[in-house]
Design a protein around this motif. Structure first.
Motif, PDB file in Angstrom:
ATOM      1  N   VAL A 139       0.841  -1.200   0.000  1.00 11.24           N
ATOM      2  CA  VAL A 139       0.000   0.000   0.000  1.00 11.24           C
ATOM      3  C   VAL A 139       0.875   1.249   0.000  1.00 11.24           C
ATOM      4  N   LYS A 176       0.870   3.217  -9.154  1.00 13.84           N
ATOM      5  CA  LYS A 176      -0.225   2.299  -9.461  1.00 13.84           C
ATOM      6  C   LYS A 176       0.221   1.141 -10.349  1.00 13.84           C
ATOM      7  N   THR A 181      -2.145  -1.349  -3.993  1.00  9.73           N
ATOM      8  CA  THR A 181      -3.115  -0.360  -3.517  1.00  9.73           C
ATOM      9  C   THR A 181      -2.440   0.998  -3.367  1.00  9.73           C
TER      10      THR A 181
END
Length: 217
Positions: A139, A176, A181
């Motif tokens: 993340v 990305k 995430t």
């Protein structure tokens, strides 16, 4: 503190976390530096007073070996994710950050990893760095803070000035491609509902995800 846990707004060193015997898995935070290339008007480093034993201010930047030594003593059964977040910007120590992420992957592959960042790492290093997180990071949480370059600079007072806003958005788009995430965040009490909605529209137009996060005192 280099490695710490948080409960009810209180910061615990690994040693104190062991004493508390946390039963519910929670985030484990890694603090690599005090340095930051932003000077945000709402940042905790400007407003939060901390006791010496639980302060996030570092007397010096820890080596990779010192961080890993602390990580070896962590109660990993009580860890839900490892978050790189302190009073400074983690990507300013990119080499060390990647080495520690690699150690976590090799030794605790099932634990999620997260980077809390201002998104200016590519400006800091003068190149694209997103690919270097491939396979290491789950993340990326990037501070958006505002819907325009002018508002962003007024809030962050970035050392890169007005160009920092677009660079931050480009970094999010680059990440990305390599990180499962990627979210952009804005602080609720710092922004009006109208500004939050503008940020939603901005993120939607770029196919990015917005998270409105609570202001921490």
């Amino acid at each position: 503190m280099i490695v710490y846990m948080v409960e009810h707004g209180k910061y615990f060193s690994v040693r104190d976390a062991l004493k508390n015997e946390f039963k519910i898995p929670r985030g484990l935070y890694v603090n690599l530096t005090n340095r930051c290339d932003n000077d945000c008007v709402f940042c905790l480093r400007r407003t939060k007073e901390m006791m010496k034993g639980s302060s996030l201010w570092l007397e010096r930047e820890p080596t990779v070996e010192e961080v890993i030594d602390e990580l070896r003593s962590v109660p990993w059964a009580a860890v839900s994710e490892v978050v790189f977040c302190g009073f400074g910007e983690p990507t300013l120590r990119l080499k060390e950050l990647l080495e520690i992420l690699r150690w976590i992957r090799e030794n605790h592959a099932g634990v999620l990893t997260r980077l809390n960042t201002n998104g200016l790492g590519e400006l800091a290093h003068g190149r694209e760095i997103a690919a270097e997180f491939d396979g290491l990071l789950d993340v990326a949480s990037i501070s958006l803070n505002a819907s325009t370059a002018e508002k962003y600079y007024a809030l962050t007072r970035s050392s890169y000035r007005i160009k920092s806003f677009e660079a931050m958005l480009l970094f999010a788009e680059h990440m990305k491609k390599f990180v499962p995430t990627v979210v952009l965040s804005i602080v609720d009490k710092v922004s009006s509902e109208e500004e939050i909605e503008r940020c939603r529209e901005l993120c939607s137009a770029r196919n990015l995800t917005l998270r409105v996060r609570p202001f921490e005192r």
